[in-house]
Design an enzyme around this catalytic site. Structure first.
Site, PDB file in Angstrom:
ATOM      1  CB  SER A  70      -0.899   0.034   1.243  1.00  0.00           C
ATOM      2  OG  SER A  70      -1.792  -1.046   1.256  1.00  0.00           O
ATOM      3  NE  ARG A 109      -0.214   5.124  10.092  1.00  0.00           N
ATOM      4  CZ  ARG A 109       0.501   4.024   9.991  1.00  0.00           C
ATOM      5  NH1 ARG A 109       1.713   4.063   9.503  1.00  0.00           N
ATOM      6  NH2 ARG A 109       0.010   2.875  10.380  1.00  0.00           N
ATOM      7  CG  HIS A 149      -2.617   3.317   4.500  1.00  0.00           C
ATOM      8  ND1 HIS A 149      -3.019   2.985   5.768  1.00  0.00           N
ATOM      9  CD2 HIS A 149      -2.468   2.143   3.837  1.00  0.00           C
ATOM     10  CE1 HIS A 149      -3.111   1.664   5.871  1.00  0.00           C
ATOM     11  NE2 HIS A 149      -2.775   1.135   4.717  1.00  0.00           N
TER      12      HIS A 149
END
Lengths: 208, 208
Positions: free
Chosen positions: B14, B37, B40
């Site tokens: 990812s 992040r 994500h």
């Protein structure tokens, strides 16, 4: 500072903006109502193009909740996002991710903890509303369990998010939902807020 | 079915996809790490264009958490989204939204419950990391409290979501953060998953 402080007014104005700006024409009326709440949860009107549902999924989901169906969630965030006051039967909300045996089962079945947590769904799966708002592996694992002929849930709300497996798991769900009605948002977008919003939309027809 | 079942591999892949597809060049290195992040958590690489942070916000946030700062959240979903194992000092996570006096205070101050809940933040505000992932009124109310000279938090993570007040409250934060470092995502997008991801990014530099 000037801002709207009345919760109900914020809701009404939000829903009015969403209805004015969103492309809801291609959705069945009851799915459009769900879509409005999904849009509200994420701030994006363009998710309607990625929304797919089996026929009658909304009707079936509403009925299941009205009859007291349990709600199985893949994450605590989804469980927290469900507005308890909207639930018609004080429906049970179940998240087994933090069950102490989950890490060991994950090792045994060689899968993520999110997938392993579904082992503890088995007694409650039949007739339940399943809500996946985080892990693609949970949705894949659910489809595997259905291939093993576990008791069928009433509805799958498939909203895993992310870059690995999210789009793929939702394509698989839409291509073959193993006879279970579903609502999903294709692509990488999804998440616990959208997933919980789907439950909140089905739980009560009134928007407020 | 074929899918990646190893949690660590899913994370690595990812993050690799995110780094390959996202436009991170215009962000400072430490903010870029946070951005990865955030991306994500929501599946959208294009949020980088709406990301804004005061200088050193990431460094200050990391330091505050390393020194044991409390984390004040506007919603239970945000609190649930924080990965406890990443926190450097087992930092206290506080959400006062369900305090029994909140509905009455909301009536008194003529504001939402989310805004009223901040009354119970007062003793913990000084030096805290504040995370707003749901309600624009909570962010507006925080700025009002800062105008009343409450003790300043170390950092404001401003990620309210939606159609009424979200964009406006984040513009106000960025225009005048009352001397408090901040990270925010402009526009209607935001939400508890992105907000919690910001905390998780600051809590630990390692991505896994």
């Amino acid at each position: 500072m000037e801002y709207i402080r009345n919760g109900e007014e914020i809701y009404r104005k939000s829903f009015a903006i969403i209805r004015a700006e969103s492309n809801l024409e291609n959705l069945a009326d009851d799915l459009a109502q769900v879509a409005v709440r999904l849009i509200h949860s994420c701030g994006m009107t363009d998710i309607t193009k990625d929304l797919e549902a089996s026929s009658d999924a909304v009707k079936i989901g509403r009925m299941a909740l009205a009859q007291g169906a349990s709600i199985l969630c893949d994450s605590q965030m989804v469980a927290q996002g469900i507005t308890k006051a909207r639930l018609p039967q004080n429906n049970q909300i179940i998240c087994t991710l933090n069950h102490p045996e989950v890490p060991e089962i994950a090792r045994q079945i060689n899968n993520t903890r999110s997938a392993a947590a579904l082992e503890f769904w088995r007694p409650d799966l039949g007739g339940a509303v399943v809500v996946i708002g985080n892990a693609p592996t949970a949705l894949f694992r659910l489809l595997e369990l259905l291939d093993e002929n576990v008791a069928k849930p009433a509805l799958i709300l498939g909203f895993p998010v992310g870059f690995v497996g999210a789009a793929e798991s939702k394509l698989e769900l839409a291509a073959n939902s193993r006879g279970v009605p579903f609502i999903t948002l294709h692509g990488r977008r999804g998440g616990s807020a959208i997933a919980a919003a789907a439950v909140n939309a089905l739980a009560k027809e009134s928007e407020l």
